[in-house]
Design a protein around this motif. Structure first.
Motif, mmCIF file in Angstrom:
data_model
loop_
_atom_site.group_PDB
_atom_site.id
_atom_site.type_symbol
_atom_site.label_atom_id
_atom_site.label_comp_id
_atom_site.label_asym_id
_atom_site.label_seq_id
_atom_site.Cartn_x
_atom_site.Cartn_y
_atom_site.Cartn_z
ATOM 1 N N ILE A 175 0.836 -1.203 0.000
ATOM 2 C CA ILE A 175 0.000 0.000 0.000
ATOM 3 C C ILE A 175 0.870 1.251 0.000
ATOM 4 O O ILE A 175 0.665 2.165 -0.786
ATOM 5 C CB ILE A 175 -0.968 -0.005 1.200
ATOM 6 C CG1 ILE A 175 -1.982 -1.142 1.032
ATOM 7 C CG2 ILE A 175 -1.677 1.334 1.332
ATOM 8 C CD1 ILE A 175 -2.874 -1.370 2.221
ATOM 9 N N ASN A 176 1.885 1.308 0.861
ATOM 10 C CA ASN A 176 2.767 2.473 0.902
ATOM 11 C C ASN A 176 3.514 2.638 -0.410
ATOM 12 O O ASN A 176 3.691 3.743 -0.897
ATOM 13 C CB ASN A 176 3.761 2.366 2.057
ATOM 14 C CG ASN A 176 3.089 2.525 3.394
ATOM 15 O OD1 ASN A 176 2.011 3.114 3.486
ATOM 16 N ND2 ASN A 176 3.699 1.996 4.425
ATOM 17 N N HIS A 177 3.955 1.517 -0.968
ATOM 18 C CA HIS A 177 4.662 1.548 -2.244
ATOM 19 C C HIS A 177 3.759 2.133 -3.328
ATOM 20 O O HIS A 177 4.167 2.991 -4.095
ATOM 21 C CB HIS A 177 5.113 0.129 -2.595
ATOM 22 C CG HIS A 177 5.896 0.030 -3.854
ATOM 23 N ND1 HIS A 177 7.175 0.514 -3.952
ATOM 24 C CD2 HIS A 177 5.580 -0.469 -5.062
ATOM 25 C CE1 HIS A 177 7.622 0.304 -5.178
ATOM 26 N NE2 HIS A 177 6.670 -0.299 -5.869
ATOM 27 N N SER A 178 2.520 1.702 -3.374
ATOM 28 C CA SER A 178 1.572 2.218 -4.362
ATOM 29 C C SER A 178 1.300 3.697 -4.131
ATOM 30 O O SER A 178 1.188 4.466 -5.079
ATOM 31 C CB SER A 178 0.266 1.432 -4.304
ATOM 32 O OG SER A 178 0.485 0.089 -4.644
ATOM 33 N N SER A 179 1.180 4.099 -2.882
ATOM 34 C CA SER A 179 0.946 5.506 -2.562
ATOM 35 C C SER A 179 2.098 6.370 -3.055
ATOM 36 O O SER A 179 1.889 7.439 -3.627
ATOM 37 C CB SER A 179 0.783 5.697 -1.050
ATOM 38 O OG SER A 179 -0.340 5.026 -0.579
ATOM 39 N N TYR A 180 3.308 5.880 -2.850
ATOM 40 C CA TYR A 180 4.464 6.657 -3.285
ATOM 41 C C TYR A 180 4.513 6.764 -4.805
ATOM 42 O O TYR A 180 4.811 7.829 -5.343
ATOM 43 C CB TYR A 180 5.762 6.048 -2.736
ATOM 44 C CG TYR A 180 6.948 6.929 -3.015
ATOM 45 C CD1 TYR A 180 7.087 8.157 -2.369
ATOM 46 C CD2 TYR A 180 7.910 6.569 -3.945
ATOM 47 C CE1 TYR A 180 8.161 8.993 -2.640
ATOM 48 C CE2 TYR A 180 8.990 7.395 -4.221
ATOM 49 C CZ TYR A 180 9.107 8.595 -3.561
ATOM 50 O OH TYR A 180 10.156 9.426 -3.828
ATOM 51 N N LEU A 181 4.193 5.680 -5.487
ATOM 52 C CA LEU A 181 4.161 5.731 -6.957
ATOM 53 C C LEU A 181 3.078 6.684 -7.453
ATOM 54 O O LEU A 181 3.290 7.413 -8.426
ATOM 55 C CB LEU A 181 3.969 4.336 -7.542
ATOM 56 C CG LEU A 181 5.167 3.397 -7.373
ATOM 57 C CD1 LEU A 181 4.845 2.016 -7.905
ATOM 58 C CD2 LEU A 181 6.401 3.962 -8.046
ATOM 59 N N ARG A 182 1.927 6.698 -6.792
ATOM 60 C CA ARG A 182 0.879 7.662 -7.159
ATOM 61 C C ARG A 182 1.382 9.090 -6.939
ATOM 62 O O ARG A 182 1.131 9.982 -7.750
ATOM 63 C CB ARG A 182 -0.399 7.399 -6.360
ATOM 64 C CG ARG A 182 -1.200 6.217 -6.876
ATOM 65 C CD ARG A 182 -2.601 6.180 -6.275
ATOM 66 N NE ARG A 182 -2.597 6.022 -4.832
ATOM 67 C CZ ARG A 182 -2.543 4.847 -4.193
ATOM 68 N NH1 ARG A 182 -2.479 3.719 -4.872
ATOM 69 N NH2 ARG A 182 -2.568 4.810 -2.882
ATOM 70 N N PHE A 183 2.094 9.303 -5.843
ATOM 71 C CA PHE A 183 2.669 10.615 -5.561
ATOM 72 C C PHE A 183 3.652 11.019 -6.658
ATOM 73 O O PHE A 183 3.613 12.152 -7.165
ATOM 74 C CB PHE A 183 3.352 10.592 -4.194
ATOM 75 C CG PHE A 183 4.085 11.863 -3.857
ATOM 76 C CD1 PHE A 183 3.403 13.050 -3.644
ATOM 77 C CD2 PHE A 183 5.464 11.868 -3.742
ATOM 78 C CE1 PHE A 183 4.075 14.219 -3.328
ATOM 79 C CE2 PHE A 183 6.150 13.030 -3.425
ATOM 80 C CZ PHE A 183 5.449 14.210 -3.220
ATOM 81 N N LEU A 184 4.531 10.093 -7.064
ATOM 82 C CA LEU A 184 5.483 10.392 -8.137
ATOM 83 C C LEU A 184 4.762 10.709 -9.446
ATOM 84 O O LEU A 184 5.184 11.607 -10.184
ATOM 85 C CB LEU A 184 6.452 9.226 -8.333
ATOM 86 C CG LEU A 184 7.476 8.997 -7.231
ATOM 87 C CD1 LEU A 184 8.325 7.773 -7.546
ATOM 88 C CD2 LEU A 184 8.334 10.212 -7.017
ATOM 89 N N ASN A 185 3.693 9.997 -9.735
ATOM 90 C CA ASN A 185 2.907 10.290 -10.941
ATOM 91 C C ASN A 185 2.293 11.681 -10.868
ATOM 92 O O ASN A 185 2.272 12.407 -11.868
ATOM 93 C CB ASN A 185 1.820 9.231 -11.156
ATOM 94 C CG ASN A 185 2.372 7.971 -11.764
ATOM 95 O OD1 ASN A 185 3.266 8.019 -12.602
ATOM 96 N ND2 ASN A 185 1.853 6.841 -11.341
ATOM 97 N N CYS A 186 1.800 12.060 -9.709
ATOM 98 C CA CYS A 186 1.235 13.405 -9.533
ATOM 99 C C CYS A 186 2.315 14.471 -9.724
ATOM 100 O O CYS A 186 2.079 15.495 -10.366
ATOM 101 C CB CYS A 186 0.605 13.551 -8.154
ATOM 102 S SG CYS A 186 -0.898 12.619 -7.896
ATOM 103 N N LEU A 187 3.506 14.217 -9.172
ATOM 104 C CA LEU A 187 4.622 15.151 -9.345
ATOM 105 C C LEU A 187 4.985 15.300 -10.813
ATOM 106 O O LEU A 187 5.212 16.410 -11.303
ATOM 107 C CB LEU A 187 5.853 14.667 -8.586
ATOM 108 C CG LEU A 187 5.954 14.954 -7.118
ATOM 109 C CD1 LEU A 187 7.251 14.388 -6.558
ATOM 110 C CD2 LEU A 187 5.847 16.416 -6.827
ATOM 111 N N SER A 188 5.041 14.183 -11.500
ATOM 112 C CA SER A 188 5.385 14.189 -12.914
ATOM 113 C C SER A 188 4.366 14.998 -13.710
ATOM 114 O O SER A 188 4.727 15.788 -14.581
ATOM 115 C CB SER A 188 5.465 12.757 -13.427
ATOM 116 O OG SER A 188 5.784 12.745 -14.790
ATOM 117 N N ALA A 189 3.093 14.815 -13.400
ATOM 118 C CA ALA A 189 2.038 15.560 -14.092
ATOM 119 C C ALA A 189 2.143 17.052 -13.786
ATOM 120 O O ALA A 189 1.972 17.892 -14.673
ATOM 121 C CB ALA A 189 0.669 15.026 -13.690
ATOM 122 N N MET A 190 2.447 17.386 -12.543
ATOM 123 C CA MET A 190 2.593 18.790 -12.157
ATOM 124 C C MET A 190 3.769 19.431 -12.901
ATOM 125 O O MET A 190 3.668 20.539 -13.420
ATOM 126 C CB MET A 190 2.801 18.902 -10.645
ATOM 127 C CG MET A 190 2.860 20.328 -10.127
ATOM 128 S SD MET A 190 2.987 20.428 -8.331
ATOM 129 C CE MET A 190 4.744 20.193 -8.102
#
Length: 116
Positions: A4-19
């Motif tokens: 779950i934490n791993h997935s959360s971090y990947l979602r965070f990285l995707n959000c950063l990339s989009a930003m």
């Protein structure tokens, strides 16, 4: 690390990339990000940071490289350099309102990623 934490971090990285993709010309590089992180950590700990405090972070880069990135962060409006009133050679580094908004946005993205 749990899945779950791993997935959360990947979602965070995707959000950063989009930003970052929205305004690639304003994207900070790794050195600038690390310097700004140091300024923000000092700010949240009520420590005053001098330019010299940042220039000794040799694990990030050479003094010349760090000095150039500090000037760029100032030019981009992420930090304010405040000259000491007694000794003009000393410059204090403070986060700007733009930096505070940037970290607030990062916090929001992280919260969204964890909540998803």
């Amino acid at each position: 690390m749990s899945k779950i934490n791993h997935s959360s971090y990947l979602r965070f990285l995707n959000c950063l990339s989009a930003m970052d993709a929205k305004k690639p010309e304003k994207k900070l590089d790794a050195i600038e990000t690390q310097l700004l992180d140091q300024v923000m950590l000092g700010y949240t700990q009520n420590r005053e940071i001098l330019v010299g405090d940042l220039l000794v972070l040799s694990q990030i880069g050479s003094q010349a490289t760090l000095h150039g990135r500090i000037k760029k962060l100032d030019r981009l409006g992420y930090i304010k350099l405040v000259t000491d009133s007694v000794d003009q050679r000393w410059k204090w580094v403070q986060p700007s309102k733009k930096a505070l908004r940037h970290y607030e946005k990062l916090s929001q993205l992280l919260e969204m990623a964890v909540a998803s």
